[in-house]
Design an enzyme around this catalytic site. Sequence first.
Site, short mmCIF file in Angstrom:
data_model
loop_
_atom_site.label_atom_id
_atom_site.label_comp_id
_atom_site.label_asym_id
_atom_site.label_seq_id
_atom_site.Cartn_x
_atom_site.Cartn_y
_atom_site.Cartn_z
N HIS A 104 36.05 43.44 37.74
CA HIS A 104 34.77 42.09 37.65
C HIS A 104 33.96 42.28 38.79
O HIS A 104 34.20 43.17 39.45
CB HIS A 104 35.78 40.98 37.52
CG HIS A 104 36.68 40.62 38.63
ND1 HIS A 104 37.71 41.37 38.97
CD2 HIS A 104 36.51 39.67 39.62
CE1 HIS A 104 38.32 40.73 39.96
NE2 HIS A 104 37.79 39.61 40.55
N HIS A 106 33.50 40.48 41.47
CA HIS A 106 33.67 39.80 42.70
C HIS A 106 33.51 40.94 43.78
O HIS A 106 33.89 42.17 43.73
CB HIS A 106 35.02 39.28 42.96
CG HIS A 106 34.76 37.91 41.93
ND1 HIS A 106 36.44 37.20 41.82
CD2 HIS A 106 34.08 37.13 41.27
CE1 HIS A 106 35.99 35.97 41.02
NE2 HIS A 106 34.65 36.19 41.02
N ASP A 108 35.01 41.73 46.56
CA ASP A 108 36.26 42.40 47.29
C ASP A 108 36.66 43.43 46.25
O ASP A 108 37.45 44.28 46.45
CB ASP A 108 37.34 41.47 47.57
CG ASP A 108 37.99 40.68 46.57
OD1 ASP A 108 37.27 40.19 45.56
OD2 ASP A 108 39.19 40.49 46.21
N HIS A 109 35.95 43.69 45.08
CA HIS A 109 36.31 44.74 44.10
C HIS A 109 35.14 45.77 43.99
O HIS A 109 35.36 46.81 43.42
CB HIS A 109 36.65 44.06 42.56
CG HIS A 109 37.70 43.21 42.86
ND1 HIS A 109 39.05 43.61 42.36
CD2 HIS A 109 37.92 42.09 43.22
CE1 HIS A 109 40.02 42.86 42.39
NE2 HIS A 109 39.36 41.56 42.93
#
Length: 333
Positions: A104, A106, A108-109
């Site tokens: 997804h 976000h 931090d990904h």
Amino acid sequence: MDDKGGYRQINSAFNACAFDDILGSQMAQLPELPDVEQLTPRVLRILGQNPGKFTFQGTNTYVIGTGRQRLIIDTGGGEADWASLINDTLKARGITIARVLLTHWHGDHTGGVADLIRLYPDLEHHIYKNQPDRGQQNIYHAQTFDVEGATVRALHTPGHSEDHMCFILEEEGEPRAMFTGDTILGHGTSTMEDLSSFMDSLQNITDQQCEVGYSAHGAVIENLPLKMVQELRHKTRREAQVLTALASYASRGQRSLTTSELVAEIYGQSLNAETRAFALEPFIDQVLRKLAGDGKVGFEVRAGQRKWFIMDMMQGSIRPARSGSAREILVAA
């Protein structure tokens, strides 16, 4: 452990700022994970080097397959230490990356995407995400990705975010495994943008009958079916709690109440104001919106405020439910 994962990008139904002390305490209890670990012959985990109160030990990057060319799921938050670690690890093992799959949007990904393209320019047109950004490729539900030793099937699981995807590892002769992203965490429970979609996704994940979960944060989920039962029970219990509180309020001759008043009804008046306003009220509002979609509660606007009521009580169709018997007041719209 430094709080490199302490960003404030958080879903609308939860404001983790209000839980800093609790989250800090939880971090101290997390199991330590190695920076690089071969979990199975097909799954290699590399930590994102961004530990924090919201990312736990760091965002997990998974390298999938058994041959030279492999898949990657998620890229951490853009930490320079992660870029060095993954580059050194892949070189030492003679691995190249065929495609990058993002669970997804976000940060931090997705934060390490630029580093991967810098290190491996051929990846520029092989970054996949549902609702892709410019230059990325789309991931659609049930799409499959194949490399030597691994076939991965995409599963659209909105709720934590609208574009969230899980990935099922389908290999004969092995327990079915799922990369659960942020929908199911290795420790604790996740946040969500939309509770109704999130609940549907929990059921969808359960229906896949996978045995093992590889979460985007935390340790391997060795018993995914049990974890799913716990997640569904936790969310369903919150719905019953809200319905019981609304029924109790109505049974005392009161018409309707605001989300803030409902939180006080459930949790009492002694709550820390910040915790109530920034953590519990947004979550209870999500529960109410789901229950409204299910036809179990309604609202009216009075003096500019949305005030909620239980449908059956307003319609006078049943008696007030006894404490703990919320199931007596569940009637389809």
